[in-house]
Write a protein that holds these residues in place. Structure first.
Motif, PDB file in Angstrom:
ATOM      1  N   ASN A 310      19.656  40.406  51.929  1.00  0.00           N
ATOM      2  CA  ASN A 310      18.955  40.218  53.704  1.00  0.00           C
ATOM      3  C   ASN A 310      20.072  42.584  54.018  1.00  0.00           C
ATOM      4  O   ASN A 310      21.083  42.469  53.306  1.00  0.00           O
ATOM      5  CB  ASN A 310      19.965  39.919  54.561  1.00  0.00           C
ATOM      6  CG  ASN A 310      19.119  38.661  54.585  1.00  0.00           C
ATOM      7  OD1 ASN A 310      17.466  38.652  54.709  1.00  0.00           O
ATOM      8  ND2 ASN A 310      19.474  37.540  54.749  1.00  0.00           N
ATOM      9  N   LEU A 311      19.296  42.816  55.241  1.00  0.00           N
ATOM     10  CA  LEU A 311      20.085  44.160  55.957  1.00  0.00           C
ATOM     11  C   LEU A 311      20.423  43.762  56.479  1.00  0.00           C
ATOM     12  O   LEU A 311      19.954  43.958  57.679  1.00  0.00           O
ATOM     13  CB  LEU A 311      19.523  45.395  55.082  1.00  0.00           C
ATOM     14  CG  LEU A 311      17.883  45.350  54.187  1.00  0.00           C
ATOM     15  CD1 LEU A 311      17.097  46.603  54.521  1.00  0.00           C
ATOM     16  CD2 LEU A 311      18.991  45.968  53.445  1.00  0.00           C
ATOM     17  N   ILE A 312      21.481  43.180  56.914  1.00  0.00           N
ATOM     18  CA  ILE A 312      22.658  43.003  58.256  1.00  0.00           C
ATOM     19  C   ILE A 312      23.291  44.015  58.168  1.00  0.00           C
ATOM     20  O   ILE A 312      24.201  44.817  58.311  1.00  0.00           O
ATOM     21  CB  ILE A 312      23.312  41.723  57.158  1.00  0.00           C
ATOM     22  CG1 ILE A 312      22.475  40.458  57.107  1.00  0.00           C
ATOM     23  CG2 ILE A 312      24.718  40.576  59.081  1.00  0.00           C
ATOM     24  CD1 ILE A 312      23.885  39.511  56.303  1.00  0.00           C
ATOM     25  N   ASN A 317      21.420  51.603  57.584  1.00  0.00           N
ATOM     26  CA  ASN A 317      21.928  52.617  57.206  1.00  0.00           C
ATOM     27  C   ASN A 317      21.670  53.322  55.384  1.00  0.00           C
ATOM     28  O   ASN A 317      21.853  54.570  55.196  1.00  0.00           O
ATOM     29  CB  ASN A 317      23.585  52.996  57.337  1.00  0.00           C
ATOM     30  CG  ASN A 317      22.415  52.709  59.143  1.00  0.00           C
ATOM     31  OD1 ASN A 317      22.220  52.894  59.633  1.00  0.00           O
ATOM     32  ND2 ASN A 317      24.401  52.441  59.904  1.00  0.00           N
ATOM     33  N   ARG A 318      21.565  52.012  54.399  1.00  0.00           N
ATOM     34  CA  ARG A 318      21.805  52.360  53.104  1.00  0.00           C
ATOM     35  C   ARG A 318      20.393  52.424  52.514  1.00  0.00           C
ATOM     36  O   ARG A 318      19.767  52.184  51.721  1.00  0.00           O
ATOM     37  CB  ARG A 318      22.065  50.999  52.558  1.00  0.00           C
ATOM     38  CG  ARG A 318      23.437  51.583  53.087  1.00  0.00           C
ATOM     39  CD  ARG A 318      24.255  50.220  52.769  1.00  0.00           C
ATOM     40  NE  ARG A 318      24.412  49.557  50.998  1.00  0.00           N
ATOM     41  CZ  ARG A 318      24.225  48.315  50.778  1.00  0.00           C
ATOM     42  NH1 ARG A 318      23.612  47.707  51.270  1.00  0.00           N
ATOM     43  NH2 ARG A 318      23.353  48.078  49.368  1.00  0.00           N
ATOM     44  N   LEU A 319      19.091  52.518  53.746  1.00  0.00           N
ATOM     45  CA  LEU A 319      17.923  52.289  53.100  1.00  0.00           C
ATOM     46  C   LEU A 319      17.400  53.413  52.578  1.00  0.00           C
ATOM     47  O   LEU A 319      16.350  53.414  51.990  1.00  0.00           O
ATOM     48  CB  LEU A 319      16.658  52.623  54.906  1.00  0.00           C
ATOM     49  CG  LEU A 319      15.648  52.276  55.116  1.00  0.00           C
ATOM     50  CD1 LEU A 319      15.156  51.142  53.954  1.00  0.00           C
ATOM     51  CD2 LEU A 319      14.582  52.456  56.448  1.00  0.00           C
ATOM     52  N   ASP A 320      17.655  54.633  52.818  1.00  0.00           N
ATOM     53  CA  ASP A 320      17.069  55.926  51.426  1.00  0.00           C
ATOM     54  C   ASP A 320      17.300  55.089  50.180  1.00  0.00           C
ATOM     55  O   ASP A 320      16.593  55.324  49.519  1.00  0.00           O
ATOM     56  CB  ASP A 320      17.668  56.930  51.768  1.00  0.00           C
ATOM     57  CG  ASP A 320      17.191  57.407  52.884  1.00  0.00           C
ATOM     58  OD1 ASP A 320      16.420  57.271  53.831  1.00  0.00           O
ATOM     59  OD2 ASP A 320      17.757  58.750  54.279  1.00  0.00           O
ATOM     60  N   ALA A 321      19.000  54.623  50.091  1.00  0.00           N
ATOM     61  CA  ALA A 321      19.085  54.737  48.967  1.00  0.00           C
ATOM     62  C   ALA A 321      18.190  53.655  48.207  1.00  0.00           C
ATOM     63  O   ALA A 321      18.345  53.456  47.132  1.00  0.00           O
ATOM     64  CB  ALA A 321      20.212  54.172  48.668  1.00  0.00           C
ATOM     65  N   PHE A 322      17.216  52.149  49.306  1.00  0.00           N
ATOM     66  CA  PHE A 322      17.410  51.063  48.643  1.00  0.00           C
ATOM     67  C   PHE A 322      16.336  51.482  48.195  1.00  0.00           C
ATOM     68  O   PHE A 322      14.855  51.452  47.274  1.00  0.00           O
ATOM     69  CB  PHE A 322      17.546  50.322  48.982  1.00  0.00           C
ATOM     70  CG  PHE A 322      18.380  48.816  50.447  1.00  0.00           C
ATOM     71  CD1 PHE A 322      18.582  49.223  48.633  1.00  0.00           C
ATOM     72  CD2 PHE A 322      18.859  49.206  50.983  1.00  0.00           C
ATOM     73  CE1 PHE A 322      20.112  48.023  49.236  1.00  0.00           C
ATOM     74  CE2 PHE A 322      20.014  48.719  51.516  1.00  0.00           C
ATOM     75  CZ  PHE A 322      20.976  47.707  49.747  1.00  0.00           C
ATOM     76  N   LYS A 343      20.033  40.728  61.070  1.00  0.00           N
ATOM     77  CA  LYS A 343      18.430  40.930  59.912  1.00  0.00           C
ATOM     78  C   LYS A 343      17.978  42.011  60.696  1.00  0.00           C
ATOM     79  O   LYS A 343      17.194  42.176  61.395  1.00  0.00           O
ATOM     80  CB  LYS A 343      18.471  39.132  59.878  1.00  0.00           C
ATOM     81  CG  LYS A 343      19.350  38.354  59.265  1.00  0.00           C
ATOM     82  CD  LYS A 343      18.820  37.006  59.140  1.00  0.00           C
ATOM     83  CE  LYS A 343      19.754  35.903  58.709  1.00  0.00           C
ATOM     84  NZ  LYS A 343      18.981  34.667  58.862  1.00  0.00           N
ATOM     85  N   MET A 344      18.666  42.517  60.207  1.00  0.00           N
ATOM     86  CA  MET A 344      17.900  44.117  60.410  1.00  0.00           C
ATOM     87  C   MET A 344      16.627  44.143  59.075  1.00  0.00           C
ATOM     88  O   MET A 344      15.224  45.383  59.980  1.00  0.00           O
ATOM     89  CB  MET A 344      18.048  45.220  60.029  1.00  0.00           C
ATOM     90  CG  MET A 344      19.323  45.670  61.152  1.00  0.00           C
ATOM     91  SD  MET A 344      18.903  45.678  63.079  1.00  0.00           S
ATOM     92  CE  MET A 344      18.076  46.743  62.566  1.00  0.00           C
ATOM     93  N   GLY A 345      16.213  43.669  57.659  1.00  0.00           N
ATOM     94  CA  GLY A 345      15.207  43.648  56.690  1.00  0.00           C
ATOM     95  C   GLY A 345      16.596  42.965  55.680  1.00  0.00           C
ATOM     96  O   GLY A 345      17.207  42.884  55.649  1.00  0.00           O
ATOM     97  N   HIS A 346      15.038  42.785  54.529  1.00  0.00           N
ATOM     98  CA  HIS A 346      15.270  42.838  53.267  1.00  0.00           C
ATOM     99  C   HIS A 346      15.001  43.345  52.216  1.00  0.00           C
ATOM    100  O   HIS A 346      13.870  44.073  53.045  1.00  0.00           O
ATOM    101  CB  HIS A 346      15.334  41.509  52.993  1.00  0.00           C
ATOM    102  CG  HIS A 346      13.913  40.694  53.272  1.00  0.00           C
ATOM    103  ND1 HIS A 346      12.808  40.895  54.217  1.00  0.00           N
ATOM    104  CD2 HIS A 346      12.515  41.177  52.243  1.00  0.00           C
ATOM    105  CE1 HIS A 346      11.359  40.605  53.857  1.00  0.00           C
ATOM    106  NE2 HIS A 346      11.599  40.721  52.334  1.00  0.00           N
ATOM    107  N   VAL A 347      15.358  43.620  51.118  1.00  0.00           N
ATOM    108  CA  VAL A 347      15.117  44.253  49.644  1.00  0.00           C
ATOM    109  C   VAL A 347      14.736  43.065  48.631  1.00  0.00           C
ATOM    110  O   VAL A 347      16.000  42.447  48.897  1.00  0.00           O
ATOM    111  CB  VAL A 347      16.247  45.466  49.657  1.00  0.00           C
ATOM    112  CG1 VAL A 347      16.135  46.280  50.660  1.00  0.00           C
ATOM    113  CG2 VAL A 347      17.471  44.983  48.980  1.00  0.00           C
ATOM    114  N   THR A 348      13.815  43.597  47.765  1.00  0.00           N
ATOM    115  CA  THR A 348      13.797  42.516  47.351  1.00  0.00           C
ATOM    116  C   THR A 348      13.413  42.667  45.540  1.00  0.00           C
ATOM    117  O   THR A 348      12.728  44.318  45.403  1.00  0.00           O
ATOM    118  CB  THR A 348      12.566  41.541  47.084  1.00  0.00           C
ATOM    119  OG1 THR A 348      12.631  40.598  48.699  1.00  0.00           O
ATOM    120  CG2 THR A 348      12.501  40.223  45.840  1.00  0.00           C
TER     121      THR A 348
END
Length: 353
Positions: A310-312, A317-322, A343-348
Motif C-alpha cells: 500500500n502507498l500510504i 511521493n515515491r511514485l517515480d521510483a516505483f 491509502k493513496m494507491g498500491h504497487v504489486t
C-alpha cells in the motif's frame, strides 16, 4: 451486457476498481457517493452526488441499476434494504448487517463453527474491568461499530495496568473485549460465491500491518498447506451460511500449531486482494462483478508470486521510483489530498521464477 448497469454505493478506491472491472466486461456503472469528484467518479459512467441514506437518491439508483453492490461495510443497512426492495443487492444486506457489529460478527462466526478469539460484550466501565479480569488482565477493547484500520481500539498487555476511563475514552458506546491472540502470522482469504452456489477462492495472502493499516500482502503465504486449506474452508462455510453472492475478504490469525482463528470478514472486495489485479488473469474486482451479474466465476490461479504494498500518505511521493522498477504494477487512486494514514494507491511487484 452492454445494456446493463451496475450500481455501486460508495465512491472510494474500491468503487473505482469495481467500476473499471465492470467496464471491461461491457457494463455501465453509476456511483452513489456524497463526495463530488470522488476516485470512482473518474472512471464510472455517472455519479449520484447525495448521502447514502438519501431517499430520492436511493430511488434513482434503484431505477437506473440492474444490480447494486457496495464498496465498504458501513453503508446504512436500512439503505441497502430499501434498495433491495426494487433491485437485487449483492452481497445480501444480511451480510452487511452482521459485519457492521463486531459482537454480531464474532457470534455468527462461532455459530458457523469457525474459531475466533474469546470475546465479551462491554457496555460500561465495570464490564471493561470484568471482561479484562476474565481474560487474565490482557485483551483488546474495540468499538463494536465503525472501527477500521486500527481505529476505535485500546490494547491491554500488562495485567497491572489501569483501565480508568477506557469505556469513556472510546466514546461510551457499545464495545467488545477480545482476547489477545498469540499469532505467528496474519493471512486473508479472498473468495467468491455465485448465485448458483459455486465458490472459488484465491491463494491466501500473508499480511503485514503497521499502526493498524495493511502495509504489505505476500503470495504465497509461506505456510503449511493444511493451514491454508483450513482458512479457505472456513471462508467457504461463511459464504454458504450467508447465502452470499459476490467477493468476501476473511482475515485470520495463524497460531504456532498451524490452526487459524477468524478475526473479521468484509462483505466486499478487500485491500489484501489487490495483488490479484497484477498476478491473476481475473482480479477480485472482475470476479465480484461476474458473481453479482450472474456470469461464470473464473479460475483463481495466479501466474506469478507477488508482493503488494500500500502507498500510504506521503508514500505516493515515491511514485517515480516505483514506476522505474521492473515487473511492478502501479495503481494510483486519484485522491486529491494526501493525508497521513490515507491509502493513496498500491504497487504489486511480480516475482518471476
Amino acid at each position: 451486457m452492454s445494456n446493463k448497469t451496475v450500481g455501486i454505493v460508495g465512491g472510494g478506491q474500491l468503487g473505482r476498481m469495481l467500476a473499471m472491472a465492470a467496464a471491461r466486461l461491457g457494463f455501465h456503472t453509476i456511483i452513489l457517493e456524497p463526495q463530488d469528484k470522488c476516485p470512482a467518479s473518474q472512471v464510472a459512467g455517472s455519479q449520484i452526488t447525495a448521502a447514502y441514506d438519501d431517499s430520492d437518491a436511493l430511488q434513482t439508483l434503484a431505477v437506473l441499476s440492474d444490480v447494486i453492490t457496495y464498496e465498504f461495510e458501513n453503508v446504512p443497512v436500512a439503505a441497502a434494504r430499501k434498495l433491495a426492495e426494487k433491485t437485487p443487492v449483492f452481497p445480501p444486506p444480511e451480510a452487511l448487517e452482521i459485519s457492521q457489529d463486531r459482537l454480531s460478527e464474532k457470534t455468527f462466526l462461532r455459530e458457523c463453527g469457525i474459531g475466533t478469539a474469546d470475546f465479551f460484550a462491554v457496555d460500561s466501565q465495570l464490564e471493561v474491568d470484568e471482561a479484562l479480569a476474565k481474560l487474565g488482565g490482557s485483551g483488546v477493547l474495540k468499538t463494536r461499530r465503525l472501527g477500521y484500520d486500527g481505529k476505535g481500539q485500546r490494547v491491554f498487555k500488562d495485567p497491572g495496568a489501569g483501565t480508568a476511563r477506557a469505556y469513556d475514552d472510546l466514546g461510551g458506546v457499545p464495545l467488545i473485549m477480545e482476547s489477545l491472540v498469540p499469532f505467528v502470522a496474519e493471512i486473508s482469504v479472498i473468495a467468491a460465491r455465485s448465485p448458483a452456489g459455486d465458490i472459488v477462492s484465491y491463494d491466501p495472502a500473508r499480511n503485514v500491518h503497521s499502526d493498524g493499516i495493511l502495509r504489505r500482502s505476500n503470495v504465497p503465504a509461506g505456510l503449511n498447506g493444511d493451514t491454508l486449506d483450513a482458512a479457505r474452508s472456513s471462508a467457504a462455510t461463511l459464504l454458504e451460511r450467508l447465502d452470499y453472492v459476490g467477493v468476501v475478504g476473511v482475515e485470520f490469525f495463524v497460531l504456532d500449531d498451524g490452526a487459524v482463528l477468524a478475526n473479521e470478514f468484509a462483505p466486499r472486495v478487500h485491500n489484501s486482494g489487490h495483488w490479484t489485479e497484477a498476478a491473476c488473469a481475473v482480479s477480485q474486482f472482475e470476479q465480484h462483478v461476474r458473481a453479482i451479474c450472474g456470469l461464470p466465476l473464473a479460475a483463481c490461479d495466479r501466474h506469478s508470486d507477488c508482493e503488494m504494498e500500500n502507498l500510504i500518505g506521503d508514500d505516493i511521493n515515491r511514485l517515480d521510483a516505483f514506476l522505474e522498477q521492473p515487473d511492478t504494477v502501479v495503481h494510483v487512486y486519484g485522491k486529491a489530498e494526501t493525508r497521513p494514514g490515507r491509502k493513496m494507491g498500491h504497487v504489486t511487484r511480480l516475482i518471476r521464477p
